[in-house]
Design a protein around this motif. Structure first.
Motif, mmCIF file in Angstrom:
data_model
loop_
_atom_site.group_PDB
_atom_site.id
_atom_site.type_symbol
_atom_site.label_atom_id
_atom_site.label_comp_id
_atom_site.label_asym_id
_atom_site.label_seq_id
_atom_site.Cartn_x
_atom_site.Cartn_y
_atom_site.Cartn_z
ATOM 1 N N ARG A 8 50.035 15.412 21.067
ATOM 2 C CA ARG A 8 51.343 14.772 20.890
ATOM 3 C C ARG A 8 51.880 15.015 19.475
ATOM 4 O O ARG A 8 53.055 15.307 19.285
ATOM 5 C CB ARG A 8 51.238 13.256 21.143
ATOM 6 C CG ARG A 8 51.154 12.865 22.596
ATOM 7 C CD ARG A 8 51.787 11.488 22.869
ATOM 8 N NE ARG A 8 51.449 10.465 21.894
ATOM 9 C CZ ARG A 8 50.350 9.705 21.950
ATOM 10 N NH1 ARG A 8 49.469 9.889 22.941
ATOM 11 N NH2 ARG A 8 50.126 8.775 21.047
ATOM 12 N N ILE A 9 50.995 14.884 18.482
ATOM 13 C CA ILE A 9 51.417 15.107 17.090
ATOM 14 C C ILE A 9 51.836 16.565 16.896
ATOM 15 O O ILE A 9 52.865 16.854 16.271
ATOM 16 C CB ILE A 9 50.286 14.732 16.107
ATOM 17 C CG1 ILE A 9 50.005 13.233 16.177
ATOM 18 C CG2 ILE A 9 50.658 15.143 14.680
ATOM 19 C CD1 ILE A 9 48.776 12.800 15.401
ATOM 20 N N GLU A 10 51.063 17.479 17.462
ATOM 21 C CA GLU A 10 51.384 18.906 17.329
ATOM 22 C C GLU A 10 52.745 19.209 17.938
ATOM 23 O O GLU A 10 53.567 19.932 17.342
ATOM 24 C CB GLU A 10 50.301 19.739 18.016
ATOM 25 C CG GLU A 10 50.500 21.239 17.866
ATOM 26 C CD GLU A 10 49.393 22.056 18.531
ATOM 27 O OE1 GLU A 10 49.503 23.292 18.522
ATOM 28 O OE2 GLU A 10 48.436 21.451 19.052
ATOM 29 N N GLU A 11 53.006 18.666 19.114
ATOM 30 C CA GLU A 11 54.289 18.892 19.780
ATOM 31 C C GLU A 11 55.436 18.279 18.985
ATOM 32 O O GLU A 11 56.515 18.868 18.863
ATOM 33 C CB GLU A 11 54.257 18.305 21.203
ATOM 34 C CG GLU A 11 53.428 19.109 22.191
ATOM 35 C CD GLU A 11 53.923 20.532 22.322
ATOM 36 O OE1 GLU A 11 55.152 20.741 22.398
ATOM 37 O OE2 GLU A 11 53.072 21.452 22.320
ATOM 38 N N TYR A 54 45.787 13.981 10.831
ATOM 39 C CA TYR A 54 45.972 15.232 11.566
ATOM 40 C C TYR A 54 46.283 16.370 10.594
ATOM 41 O O TYR A 54 45.703 17.465 10.688
ATOM 42 C CB TYR A 54 47.111 15.081 12.582
ATOM 43 C CG TYR A 54 47.478 16.364 13.278
ATOM 44 C CD1 TYR A 54 46.840 16.751 14.448
ATOM 45 C CD2 TYR A 54 48.462 17.204 12.744
ATOM 46 C CE1 TYR A 54 47.160 17.939 15.083
ATOM 47 C CE2 TYR A 54 48.791 18.397 13.370
ATOM 48 C CZ TYR A 54 48.143 18.760 14.542
ATOM 49 O OH TYR A 54 48.460 19.941 15.160
ATOM 50 N N LEU A 55 47.199 16.117 9.659
ATOM 51 C CA LEU A 55 47.608 17.152 8.698
ATOM 52 C C LEU A 55 46.465 17.563 7.782
ATOM 53 O O LEU A 55 46.449 18.685 7.270
ATOM 54 C CB LEU A 55 48.790 16.656 7.862
ATOM 55 C CG LEU A 55 50.107 16.433 8.625
ATOM 56 C CD1 LEU A 55 51.139 15.754 7.734
ATOM 57 C CD2 LEU A 55 50.646 17.755 9.164
ATOM 58 N N ASN A 56 45.502 16.657 7.591
ATOM 59 C CA ASN A 56 44.360 16.959 6.732
ATOM 60 C C ASN A 56 43.115 17.368 7.522
ATOM 61 O O ASN A 56 42.010 17.366 6.992
ATOM 62 C CB ASN A 56 44.046 15.751 5.835
ATOM 63 C CG ASN A 56 45.074 15.565 4.735
ATOM 64 O OD1 ASN A 56 45.175 16.367 3.813
ATOM 65 N ND2 ASN A 56 45.882 14.501 4.861
ATOM 66 N N ASN A 57 43.355 17.707 8.805
ATOM 67 C CA ASN A 57 42.277 18.202 9.675
ATOM 68 C C ASN A 57 41.122 17.218 9.830
ATOM 69 O O ASN A 57 39.962 17.630 9.950
ATOM 70 C CB ASN A 57 41.746 19.549 9.157
ATOM 71 C CG ASN A 57 42.809 20.623 9.157
ATOM 72 O OD1 ASN A 57 43.580 20.730 10.101
ATOM 73 N ND2 ASN A 57 42.856 21.418 8.089
ATOM 74 N N ARG A 58 41.441 15.936 9.821
ATOM 75 C CA ARG A 58 40.402 14.921 10.045
ATOM 76 C C ARG A 58 40.557 14.402 11.479
ATOM 77 O O ARG A 58 41.351 13.505 11.760
ATOM 78 C CB ARG A 58 40.546 13.798 9.017
ATOM 79 C CG ARG A 58 40.240 14.231 7.598
ATOM 80 C CD ARG A 58 39.922 13.040 6.694
ATOM 81 N NE ARG A 58 41.060 12.172 6.505
ATOM 82 C CZ ARG A 58 41.934 12.284 5.493
ATOM 83 N NH1 ARG A 58 41.785 13.255 4.598
ATOM 84 N NH2 ARG A 58 42.930 11.446 5.374
ATOM 85 N N ASN A 118 54.703 8.477 18.626
ATOM 86 C CA ASN A 118 54.246 7.114 18.944
ATOM 87 C C ASN A 118 52.832 6.854 18.407
ATOM 88 O O ASN A 118 51.962 6.350 19.110
ATOM 89 C CB ASN A 118 54.293 6.869 20.459
ATOM 90 C CG ASN A 118 54.190 5.384 20.792
ATOM 91 O OD1 ASN A 118 54.577 4.533 19.975
ATOM 92 N ND2 ASN A 118 53.662 5.064 21.963
ATOM 93 N N VAL A 119 52.636 7.236 17.131
ATOM 94 C CA VAL A 119 51.374 6.966 16.432
ATOM 95 C C VAL A 119 51.718 6.442 15.040
ATOM 96 O O VAL A 119 52.875 6.414 14.628
ATOM 97 C CB VAL A 119 50.486 8.233 16.311
ATOM 98 C CG1 VAL A 119 50.065 8.742 17.684
ATOM 99 C CG2 VAL A 119 51.198 9.335 15.532
ATOM 100 N N SER A 120 50.693 6.039 14.290
ATOM 101 C CA SER A 120 50.926 5.562 12.928
ATOM 102 C C SER A 120 51.058 6.738 11.945
ATOM 103 O O SER A 120 50.616 7.857 12.234
ATOM 104 C CB SER A 120 49.763 4.672 12.481
ATOM 105 O OG SER A 120 48.586 5.447 12.345
ATOM 106 N N LYS A 121 51.646 6.443 10.768
ATOM 107 C CA LYS A 121 51.766 7.469 9.729
ATOM 108 C C LYS A 121 50.390 7.938 9.267
ATOM 109 O O LYS A 121 50.184 9.125 8.975
ATOM 110 C CB LYS A 121 52.564 6.932 8.535
ATOM 111 C CG LYS A 121 54.053 6.788 8.803
ATOM 112 C CD LYS A 121 54.847 6.664 7.513
ATOM 113 C CE LYS A 121 54.481 5.413 6.741
ATOM 114 N NZ LYS A 121 55.307 5.268 5.510
#
Length: 333
Positions: free
Chosen positions: A38-41, A23-27, A14-17
């Motif tokens: 939530r993204i990690e899960e 998150y994937l770029n550690n920012r 439930n977040v934007s792309k």
């Protein structure tokens, strides 16, 4: 199975792309801890795997370097590789290791393969016979660093041992112990910097001590012929009483001959090796060694290349970084 995408992760969390991308770029500067969790899960539950190729194209970096060694059987090579890998891991870079077997054609193919895979830079222990290709990469501004060797008329930065000092240190130790009949055995010289420089160090130290240099006391041989070379030396009418082994593989072959022919160390023959070997301390008798700081060399090469890739600072081409050897005295002379 349907491939899981960033859009799937975003919908599940439930977040934007763009938030997933950050998150994937550690920012994480403006990201709440709850959002990160939530993204990690979501990534774990969906089994999402980032598309490394797509990310590389977008970022214009694969965060990968290539390492091409001349001969992976050398203790030096494996220790340098470990230091490079450790340094790159800390910088979140990956390494691809290739073994050229001192074969210029194999080396060239590996360089072409690594560049086709778009690695960001290459650390190379060069054969020396692809000078045109090395200079071509240099002219393109492609990040490349040499280790262990320099190549004439190729101003690529190089990290290597002070080889003349290393062999001179071993020869001087023999002389200080009273030896005057001293031989040296290296692998075939060709264009390989350490082997030529170690012969020079031997000659210079013998000259400095007023000792004669005998051509029949100097051997440069393929590894498969080293035992034969030891036999030739010890069969001379006036054989050497001490031998300096030019590297670890040479030392191992000399020790094989010593065992096969029941030669006593140091009573019959004194031995010093250049390059540390894991068994030097518990071999009987303990082997005197001139070691080189392999981890420092590998770390310096990796740091220099990463700085070049990331353009963190201006670096002059053609610099040669020499590292000091260390004499480890044991009972073999």
């Amino acid at each position: 199975m349907k491939k899981v995408t960033i859009a799937d992760v975003a919908q599940h969390a439930n977040v934007s792309k763009s938030t997933v991308s950050q998150y994937l770029n550690n920012r994480f500067d403006y990201m709440r801890e709850e959002t990160k969790n939530r993204i990690e899960e979501s990534i774990k539950e969906l089994g999402y795997r980032p598309n490394i190729v797509a990310r590389s194209l977008k970022q214009k970096s694969t965060t990968t370097i290539g390492v091409i060694v001349a001969n992976i059987l050398h203790t030096f090579s494996t220790q340098v590789i470990r230091a490079i890998e450790d340094t790159c891991q800390e910088a979140e870079f990956h390494t691809i290791v290739c073994n050229a077997d001192d074969d210029p054609d194999k080396e060239r193919k590996y360089i072409e393969m690594l560049r086709a895979k778009q690695v960001d830079g290459i650390i190379l222990l060069p054969t020396g016979d692809n000078a045109a290709l090395y200079n071509e990469m240099l002219e393109e501004g492609y990040p490349i660093v040499f280790v262990d060797r320099t190549v004439s008329d190729v101003p690529i930065p190089s990290m290597l041992l002070d080889n003349e000092k290393a062999s001179g240190m071993g020869i001087q130790h023999f002389i200080d112990r009273g030896y005057t009949k001293i031989g040296i055995i290296t692998n075939v010289i060709r264009n390989v910097t350490p082997r030529m420089e170690r012969i020079n160090g031997y000659k210079n130290t013998m000259n400095a001590n007023g000792l004669d240099i005998r051509d029949d006391y100097i051997k440069s041989l393929e590894v498969s012929r080293i035992r034969e070379g030891v036999h030739e030396l010890l069969s001379l009418d006036d054989p050497p009483k001490a031998i300096l082994a030019g590297n670890d593989l040479t030392l191992i072959e000399i020790l094989k001959y010593v065992k096969e022919h029941h030669v006593k160390i140091p009573e019959d023959l004194a031995i010093i090796g250049i390059d540390d070997v894991s068994f030097a301390g518990f071999y009987e008798p303990g082997l005197t060694i001139v070691s080189q700081p392999t981890f420092e060399i590998g770390k310096k090469a990796a740091e220099y290349l990463l700085n070049k890739i990331q353009k963190k600072e201006d670096q002059d081409e053609g610099l040669v970084f020499r590292f000091d050897p260390k004499l480890i005295i044991r009972e073999s002379c």
